[in-house]
Design a protein around this motif. Sequence first.
Motif, PDB file in Angstrom:
ATOM      1  N   GLU A   1      -0.087  25.220  10.459  1.00  0.00           N
ATOM      2  CA  GLU A   1      -1.261  25.830   9.821  1.00  0.00           C
ATOM      3  C   GLU A   1      -2.429  24.855   9.740  1.00  0.00           C
ATOM      4  OE1 GLU A   1       1.921  26.235   8.159  1.00  0.00           O
ATOM      5  OE2 GLU A   1       2.048  28.023   9.417  1.00  0.00           O
ATOM      6  N   GLY A   2      -2.230  23.627  10.222  1.00  0.00           N
ATOM      7  CA  GLY A   2      -3.300  22.632  10.211  1.00  0.00           C
ATOM      8  C   GLY A   2      -3.340  21.767   8.966  1.00  0.00           C
ATOM      9  N   VAL A   3      -2.380  21.944   8.072  1.00  0.00           N
ATOM     10  CA  VAL A   3      -2.357  21.182   6.824  1.00  0.00           C
ATOM     11  C   VAL A   3      -1.787  19.792   7.099  1.00  0.00           C
ATOM     12  CG1 VAL A   3      -1.436  21.099   4.466  1.00  0.00           C
ATOM     13  CG2 VAL A   3      -2.135  23.282   5.464  1.00  0.00           C
ATOM     14  N   VAL A   4      -2.366  18.810   6.446  1.00  0.00           N
ATOM     15  CA  VAL A   4      -1.976  17.416   6.646  1.00  0.00           C
ATOM     16  C   VAL A   4      -0.487  17.183   6.383  1.00  0.00           C
ATOM     17  CG1 VAL A   4      -2.598  16.709   4.287  1.00  0.00           C
ATOM     18  CG2 VAL A   4      -2.544  15.013   6.094  1.00  0.00           C
ATOM     19  N   LEU A   5       0.107  16.366   7.247  1.00  0.00           N
ATOM     20  CA  LEU A   5       1.471  15.886   7.075  1.00  0.00           C
ATOM     21  C   LEU A   5       1.415  14.364   7.076  1.00  0.00           C
ATOM     22  CD1 LEU A   5       3.459  18.102   9.622  1.00  0.00           C
ATOM     23  CD2 LEU A   5       3.531  18.237   7.128  1.00  0.00           C
ATOM     24  N   LEU A   6       2.052  13.771   6.128  1.00  0.00           N
ATOM     25  CA  LEU A   6       2.093  12.322   6.022  1.00  0.00           C
ATOM     26  C   LEU A   6       3.305  11.805   6.788  1.00  0.00           C
ATOM     27  CD1 LEU A   6       0.788   9.841   4.710  1.00  0.00           C
ATOM     28  CD2 LEU A   6       2.176  10.295   2.677  1.00  0.00           C
ATOM     29  N   ARG A   7       3.070  10.987   7.803  1.00  0.00           N
ATOM     30  CA  ARG A   7       4.167  10.442   8.608  1.00  0.00           C
ATOM     31  C   ARG A   7       4.917   9.346   7.861  1.00  0.00           C
ATOM     32  NH1 ARG A   7       4.292  11.693  14.051  1.00  0.00           N
ATOM     33  NH2 ARG A   7       2.466  12.764  14.842  1.00  0.00           N
ATOM     34  N   THR A   8       4.194   8.555   7.076  1.00  0.00           N
ATOM     35  CA  THR A   8       4.799   7.505   6.269  1.00  0.00           C
ATOM     36  C   THR A   8       3.917   7.246   5.060  1.00  0.00           C
ATOM     37  OG1 THR A   8       5.600   5.227   6.188  1.00  0.00           O
ATOM     38  CG2 THR A   8       3.708   5.641   7.599  1.00  0.00           C
ATOM     39  N   ASP A   9       4.530   7.001   3.924  1.00  0.00           N
ATOM     40  CA  ASP A   9       3.721   6.710   2.737  1.00  0.00           C
ATOM     41  C   ASP A   9       3.529   5.206   2.538  1.00  0.00           C
ATOM     42  OD1 ASP A   9       6.292   6.085   1.920  1.00  0.00           O
ATOM     43  OD2 ASP A   9       6.093   7.029  -0.042  1.00  0.00           O
ATOM     44  N   ARG A  10       4.214   4.397   3.351  1.00  0.00           N
ATOM     45  CA  ARG A  10       4.095   2.929   3.291  1.00  0.00           C
ATOM     46  C   ARG A  10       3.740   2.415   4.687  1.00  0.00           C
ATOM     47  NH1 ARG A  10       4.894   0.894  -2.074  1.00  0.00           N
ATOM     48  NH2 ARG A  10       6.167   2.454  -3.096  1.00  0.00           N
ATOM     49  N   PRO A  11       2.457   2.340   4.998  1.00  0.00           N
ATOM     50  CA  PRO A  11       2.062   1.940   6.350  1.00  0.00           C
ATOM     51  C   PRO A  11       2.328   0.462   6.631  1.00  0.00           C
ATOM     52  CG  PRO A  11       0.135   2.100   4.968  1.00  0.00           C
ATOM     53  CD  PRO A  11       1.296   2.611   4.153  1.00  0.00           C
ATOM     54  N   ALA A  12       2.500   0.162   7.895  1.00  0.00           N
ATOM     55  CA  ALA A  12       2.606  -1.227   8.330  1.00  0.00           C
ATOM     56  C   ALA A  12       1.276  -1.916   8.057  1.00  0.00           C
ATOM     57  CB  ALA A  12       2.936  -1.272   9.821  1.00  0.00           C
ATOM     58  N   ALA A  13       1.325  -3.216   7.929  1.00  0.00           N
ATOM     59  CA  ALA A  13       0.116  -3.995   7.615  1.00  0.00           C
ATOM     60  C   ALA A  13      -1.020  -3.701   8.589  1.00  0.00           C
ATOM     61  CB  ALA A  13       0.448  -5.482   7.601  1.00  0.00           C
ATOM     62  N   GLU A  14      -0.695  -3.541   9.859  1.00  0.00           N
ATOM     63  CA  GLU A  14      -1.748  -3.305  10.854  1.00  0.00           C
ATOM     64  C   GLU A  14      -2.371  -1.905  10.739  1.00  0.00           C
ATOM     65  OE1 GLU A  14       2.226  -2.624  12.997  1.00  0.00           O
ATOM     66  OE2 GLU A  14       1.419  -4.158  11.671  1.00  0.00           O
ATOM     67  N   ASP A  15      -1.746  -1.003   9.998  1.00  0.00           N
ATOM     68  CA  ASP A  15      -2.285   0.351   9.821  1.00  0.00           C
ATOM     69  C   ASP A  15      -2.967   0.563   8.465  1.00  0.00           C
ATOM     70  OD1 ASP A  15      -1.500   1.220  12.335  1.00  0.00           O
ATOM     71  OD2 ASP A  15       0.446   1.911  11.622  1.00  0.00           O
ATOM     72  N   GLU A  16      -2.999  -0.461   7.636  1.00  0.00           N
ATOM     73  CA  GLU A  16      -3.570  -0.289   6.297  1.00  0.00           C
ATOM     74  C   GLU A  16      -5.052   0.066   6.328  1.00  0.00           C
ATOM     75  OE1 GLU A  16      -2.501  -3.674   3.904  1.00  0.00           O
ATOM     76  OE2 GLU A  16      -0.454  -2.907   3.618  1.00  0.00           O
TER      77      GLU A  16
ATOM     78  N   MET B   1       0.836  -1.176   0.000  1.00  0.00           N
ATOM     79  CA  MET B   1       0.000   0.000   0.000  1.00  0.00           C
ATOM     80  C   MET B   1       0.881   1.240   0.000  1.00  0.00           C
ATOM     81  SD  MET B   1      -2.648   1.294   2.937  1.00  0.00           S
ATOM     82  CE  MET B   1      -3.971   0.277   2.351  1.00  0.00           C
ATOM     83  N   LYS B   2       0.423   2.237  -0.730  1.00  0.00           N
ATOM     84  CA  LYS B   2       1.111   3.534  -0.746  1.00  0.00           C
ATOM     85  C   LYS B   2       0.066   4.622  -0.507  1.00  0.00           C
ATOM     86  CE  LYS B   2       3.952   6.609  -3.325  1.00  0.00           C
ATOM     87  NZ  LYS B   2       5.329   6.783  -3.179  1.00  0.00           N
ATOM     88  N   ILE B   3       0.417   5.583   0.343  1.00  0.00           N
ATOM     89  CA  ILE B   3      -0.467   6.710   0.657  1.00  0.00           C
ATOM     90  C   ILE B   3       0.141   7.971   0.067  1.00  0.00           C
ATOM     91  CG2 ILE B   3      -1.555   8.070   2.478  1.00  0.00           C
ATOM     92  CD1 ILE B   3      -0.931   5.733   4.387  1.00  0.00           C
ATOM     93  N   THR B   4      -0.698   8.783  -0.556  1.00  0.00           N
ATOM     94  CA  THR B   4      -0.284  10.112  -0.987  1.00  0.00           C
ATOM     95  C   THR B   4      -1.317  11.111  -0.492  1.00  0.00           C
ATOM     96  OG1 THR B   4      -1.390   9.860  -3.124  1.00  0.00           O
ATOM     97  CG2 THR B   4       0.950   9.320  -3.051  1.00  0.00           C
ATOM     98  N   VAL B   5      -0.882  12.354  -0.311  1.00  0.00           N
ATOM     99  CA  VAL B   5      -1.792  13.420   0.109  1.00  0.00           C
ATOM    100  C   VAL B   5      -1.579  14.643  -0.774  1.00  0.00           C
ATOM    101  CG1 VAL B   5      -1.962  12.661   2.514  1.00  0.00           C
ATOM    102  CG2 VAL B   5      -0.201  14.282   1.886  1.00  0.00           C
ATOM    103  N   ASP B   6      -2.648  15.385  -0.979  1.00  0.00           N
ATOM    104  CA  ASP B   6      -2.579  16.642  -1.720  1.00  0.00           C
ATOM    105  C   ASP B   6      -2.646  17.773  -0.698  1.00  0.00           C
ATOM    106  OD1 ASP B   6      -2.898  18.890  -3.281  1.00  0.00           O
ATOM    107  OD2 ASP B   6      -4.555  18.093  -4.473  1.00  0.00           O
ATOM    108  N   ARG B   7      -1.502  18.200  -0.235  1.00  0.00           N
ATOM    109  CA  ARG B   7      -1.447  19.243   0.799  1.00  0.00           C
ATOM    110  C   ARG B   7      -2.075  20.551   0.336  1.00  0.00           C
ATOM    111  NH1 ARG B   7       1.684  19.607   5.100  1.00  0.00           N
ATOM    112  NH2 ARG B   7       2.576  21.591   4.432  1.00  0.00           N
ATOM    113  N   ASP B   8      -1.993  20.845  -0.963  1.00  0.00           N
ATOM    114  CA  ASP B   8      -2.546  22.096  -1.477  1.00  0.00           C
ATOM    115  C   ASP B   8      -4.070  22.138  -1.383  1.00  0.00           C
ATOM    116  OD1 ASP B   8      -0.025  23.119  -2.122  1.00  0.00           O
ATOM    117  OD2 ASP B   8      -0.072  22.182  -4.100  1.00  0.00           O
ATOM    118  N   ALA B   9      -4.706  20.986  -1.419  1.00  0.00           N
ATOM    119  CA  ALA B   9      -6.170  20.925  -1.379  1.00  0.00           C
ATOM    120  C   ALA B   9      -6.712  20.648   0.024  1.00  0.00           C
ATOM    121  CB  ALA B   9      -6.673  19.862  -2.349  1.00  0.00           C
ATOM    122  N   CYS B  10      -5.828  20.419   0.984  1.00  0.00           N
ATOM    123  CA  CYS B  10      -6.244  20.107   2.352  1.00  0.00           C
ATOM    124  C   CYS B  10      -7.007  21.295   2.953  1.00  0.00           C
ATOM    125  CB  CYS B  10      -5.011  19.794   3.197  1.00  0.00           C
ATOM    126  SG  CYS B  10      -5.380  19.420   4.928  1.00  0.00           S
TER     127      CYS B  10
END
Length: 65
Positions: A29-44, A1-10
């Motif tokens: 400013e409250g805009v989303v920050l991605l801690r990891t783009d490849r989560p562990a299986a238990e976080d999918e 799994m890979k996660i991406t975020v669009d910070r400009d649209a947050c």
Amino acid sequence: MKITVDRDACISSGICALDAPTLFDQDDEGVVLLRTDRPAAEDEQLARDAALACPASVITVTEVE
């Protein structure tokens, strides 16, 4: 799994950071920050749920092998 975020649209709702703090945070400013783009299986499922809950639909989850 890979996660991406669009910070400009947050819209800074913070739901992702509240529901999945191991995956998401917010900057000063409250805009989303991605801690990891490849989560562990238990976080999918948390990643999928956060993507569905995001009111601005800025979180994308891609299933990869």
